[in-house]
Scaffold this motif. Structure first.
Motif: not given
Ligand code: HEM
Ligand SMILES: Nc1nc2c(c(=O)[nH]1)N[C@H]1C(S)=C(S)[C@@H](COP(=O)(O)O)O[C@H]1N2
Ligand SMILES: [Mo]
Length: 389
Positions: A73-74, A84-88, A136-139
């Motif tokens: 998280l940090f 990476h930005a989208l995932e964050r 989205v996270h699970i996918a």
């Protein structure tokens, strides 16, 4: 949580807005697929009991999950590329969403019933944010999850004591420490701690929904716990008459029941309502906060019979219900036609063989099977069939 939450939303009969559902700008999110049924009569009690009990039981699991990914998280730099930005961003919405849902939910059940003010709206929109980010996270994470679960056997893990606990092998997820310190706890210890936390919360919460002897240990339950008083009115009270400013004269001999449909209207004293055919129904009060009463033996006049009094003899429509209560969120509600037509739906005058107590809604209250408690209006004074408010 999302499914039982949306079902709770459906139980409000949100299409009967703006009275039953005051969520602003809900648009297509405020959809409902069916009329809320009256069978089985314990439906809402079960669903909302599951929503709230499961929510409380999941707290240690949620905290453990967040703890296990805290380094991520940090992580620095916060953004390395567009993907990476989208995932964050999805993780931010996921973690933010779930914490928001848990905090608002727990505040609601522990501190205050705030409807239709901000809690209800915030929790509703928060649920959509959470579920979007969760999907989205699970996918993205399913392959990692499958790989991790396949990499070791649960049974072996549970048999491994502290001295044989090894760090995770290094990998590219960024969660494994490059220089692990010696373990201070085995994996089974960690799992056991979380499991014990959840089991303890289950024991001190579930009784408020399940009732019976478990109620005695429902120590965390602000409403559904032990000691609801004694006698015929000795079951949980959400708001007392004094809490909502009901005056003795509002519910004294001057009280009248007005029943209307179109331009037909009749006004009845309590004695006249009592002289109508009285019917019984054994039903619980199931609050949206998850607590519920055991079945109580209500008696009173069928809503369908009251509709017939103003000329609606067959297939009565829904009914707008108003309380003598002046301010506040509970003044009024609308019940739909299937609820009016159920023969167990009553304007109750008595419970467990005695007149309603003032705190349970004397002189008359609504009781409808599978209805959220919030729609079982107390201190009823006016019923408008086919009406909106
Ligand atoms: C990811 C977690 C959660 C999701 C997705 C979720 C979802 C929902 C949804 C969609 C509703 C119906 C809309 C509304 O009434 O605002 C609802 C209602 C409710 N939820 Fe949750 N919820 C979650 C966690 C919790 C937790 C942890 C609690 C408390 C322990 C809780 C307590 C409640 C209560 C009391 C209601 C009824 C509110 C009312 O109708 O006034 N929820 N939930
Ligand atoms: N007029 C009025 N009716 C009301 C309420 C209220 O505050 N005012 N509380 C509702 C809620 S939220 C519940 S759960 C039930 C509780 O009924 P009880 O107090 O008889 O258990 O009454 C409902 N009817
Ligand atoms: Mo309630």
């Amino acid at each position: 949580m999302f499914v039982t939450g949306l079902l709770s939303y459906a139980a409000y009969n949100p299409d009967l807005s703006p009275v039953n559902d005051q969520t602003p700008d809900k648009g297509i999110l405020g959809f409902y697929l069916f009329s809320w049924p009256t069978h089985p009569y314990w439906l809402y009690r079960l669903l909302q009991g599951v929503h709230v009990t499961l929510g409380v039981v999941l707290i240690p699991i949620l905290l453990a999950k967040l703890w296990s990914v805290v380094p991520k998280l940090f992580s620095w730099p916060p953004v390395r590329s567009v993907s990476h930005a989208l995932e964050r961003l999805s993780v931010l919405l996921l973690v933010g969403g779930v914490l928001f849902e848990f905090i608002t939910g727990i505040l609601n059940i522990q501190l205050h019933y705030i409807f239709p003010g901000s809690f209800y709206t915030l929790h509703f929109y928060g649920a959509w944010v959470f579920i979007g980010a969760f999907v989205v996270h699970i996918a993205f994470r399913i392959p990692t999850m499958v790989r991790a679960l396949r990499s070791r056997r649960m049974r072996t893990e549970l048999r491994t004591p502290l001295e044989r606990t090894e760090p995770e092998p290094a990998d590219d997820t960024g969660l494994v420490s490059p220089r692990p310190a010696p373990p201070t706890m085995s994996r089974r210890g960690a799992l056991g701690m979380v499991g014990l936390g959840s089991a303890t919360l289950l024991v001190v919460t579930a009784g408020q929904s399940i009732g019976g002897p478990l109620r005695r240990v429902a120590l965390l339950a602000p409403h559904g716990g032990p000691n609801p008083g004694s006698g015929p009115g000795g079951f949980q009270i959400n708001k007392t008459a004094a809490d909502v400013g009901i005056q003795a004269r509002d519910i004294g001999p001057d009280w009248r029941l007005t029943v209307r449909a179109g331009n037909r209207q009749i006004v009845l004293t309590r004695a006249q309502v009592l002289a109508l055919p009285q019917h019984g129904a054994s039903l619980p009060i199931a609050c949206v906060e998850g607590w519920s009463t055991d079945n109580q033996d209500w008696s009173g006049v069928r809503l369908a019979d009251l509709a017939a009094l103003v000329g609606l003899h067959t297939s009565p429509p829904g009914v707008a219900v108003e309380s003598v209560q002046r301010g506040g969120a509970f003044r009024s509600t609308v019940l739909r036609d299937n609820q009016v037509r159920d023969s167990r739906s009553l304007l109750a005058l008595r419970v467990n063989g005695a007149d309603l107590t003032p705190d349970h809604g004397y002189p008359a209250r609504i009781i409808v099977p599978a209805n959220p408690g919030v729609h079982n209006t107390k201190w009823v004074t006016r019923l408008t069939f086919g009406g909106t408010l």
